[in-house]
Design a protein around this motif. Sequence first.
Motif, mmCIF file in Angstrom:
data_model
loop_
_atom_site.group_PDB
_atom_site.id
_atom_site.type_symbol
_atom_site.label_atom_id
_atom_site.label_comp_id
_atom_site.label_asym_id
_atom_site.label_seq_id
_atom_site.Cartn_x
_atom_site.Cartn_y
_atom_site.Cartn_z
ATOM 1 N N TRP A 173 90.254 -45.604 32.681
ATOM 2 C CA TRP A 173 91.510 -44.855 32.609
ATOM 3 C C TRP A 173 91.747 -44.508 31.150
ATOM 4 O O TRP A 173 91.832 -45.407 30.301
ATOM 5 C CB TRP A 173 92.646 -45.698 33.168
ATOM 6 N N THR A 174 91.812 -43.229 30.841
ATOM 7 C CA THR A 174 92.029 -42.801 29.459
ATOM 8 C C THR A 174 93.357 -42.075 29.332
ATOM 9 O O THR A 174 93.738 -41.286 30.195
ATOM 10 C CB THR A 174 90.901 -41.875 28.965
ATOM 11 N N GLN A 175 94.033 -42.383 28.242
ATOM 12 C CA GLN A 175 95.257 -41.699 27.845
ATOM 13 C C GLN A 175 95.072 -41.318 26.377
ATOM 14 O O GLN A 175 95.507 -42.034 25.479
ATOM 15 C CB GLN A 175 96.468 -42.618 28.033
ATOM 16 N N TRP A 183 96.317 -39.416 24.224
ATOM 17 C CA TRP A 183 97.424 -39.199 23.305
ATOM 18 C C TRP A 183 97.940 -40.508 22.706
ATOM 19 O O TRP A 183 98.678 -40.488 21.737
ATOM 20 C CB TRP A 183 98.562 -38.443 23.997
ATOM 21 N N LEU A 184 97.528 -41.649 23.268
ATOM 22 C CA LEU A 184 97.944 -42.942 22.720
ATOM 23 C C LEU A 184 96.989 -43.355 21.602
ATOM 24 O O LEU A 184 95.777 -43.321 21.768
ATOM 25 C CB LEU A 184 97.940 -44.015 23.812
ATOM 26 N N ALA A 217 98.699 -39.740 34.771
ATOM 27 C CA ALA A 217 99.173 -40.090 33.425
ATOM 28 C C ALA A 217 97.973 -40.325 32.519
ATOM 29 O O ALA A 217 97.834 -41.350 31.875
ATOM 30 C CB ALA A 217 100.086 -41.306 33.460
ATOM 31 N N GLY A 218 97.084 -39.384 32.517
ATOM 32 C CA GLY A 218 95.798 -39.475 31.845
ATOM 33 C C GLY A 218 94.729 -39.158 32.867
ATOM 34 O O GLY A 218 94.985 -38.481 33.861
ATOM 35 N N SER A 219 93.538 -39.671 32.637
ATOM 36 C CA SER A 219 92.435 -39.445 33.574
ATOM 37 C C SER A 219 91.878 -40.778 34.032
ATOM 38 O O SER A 219 91.636 -41.665 33.216
ATOM 39 C CB SER A 219 91.314 -38.654 32.899
ATOM 40 N N GLY A 251 94.720 -46.794 24.535
ATOM 41 C CA GLY A 251 94.565 -45.544 25.274
ATOM 42 C C GLY A 251 93.401 -45.536 26.244
ATOM 43 O O GLY A 251 93.235 -44.587 26.996
ATOM 44 N N THR A 252 92.592 -46.599 26.230
ATOM 45 C CA THR A 252 91.455 -46.684 27.149
ATOM 46 C C THR A 252 91.461 -48.038 27.839
ATOM 47 O O THR A 252 91.577 -49.072 27.190
ATOM 48 C CB THR A 252 90.117 -46.504 26.404
#
Length: 126
Positions: free
Chosen positions: A99-101, A103-104, A75-77, A108-109
């Motif tokens: 953990w990065t997302q 699109w948020l 769900a991200g990286s 998001g990080t």
Amino acid sequence: MNVVKSLCILGLVLVSLIATQAADEQVVGGVSQLEGNSRKEALELLDATLAQLATGDGPSYKAINVTSVTGQVVAGSLNTYEVELDNGSDKKQCTVKIWTQPWLKENGTNIKIKCSGDDGELDRTW
């Protein structure tokens, strides 16, 4: 009889080739060592995230020696680093997880830092 032996040997060779190729492919959601450009991008992310952490209420760390970088798609990286961090007065061996997302727009990080010898774990999200 020789034909049967030849077919068996050919079959074993084909099976071993298929198994070798399958072992080289990355498993979705699996952890893999990052190399080349992927490792370079992960190290840039580490530096940028540590710099962002320092602008807030977090400590100011600089990565000195990165011994391992792994990546995982979840769900991200999620990148995990085994790294020596320097805060200006002390050097520590730490595990850093970012953990990065992307699109948020908010939150998001996430960064988690656990250093050997420390009881707690730093955990920040932005």
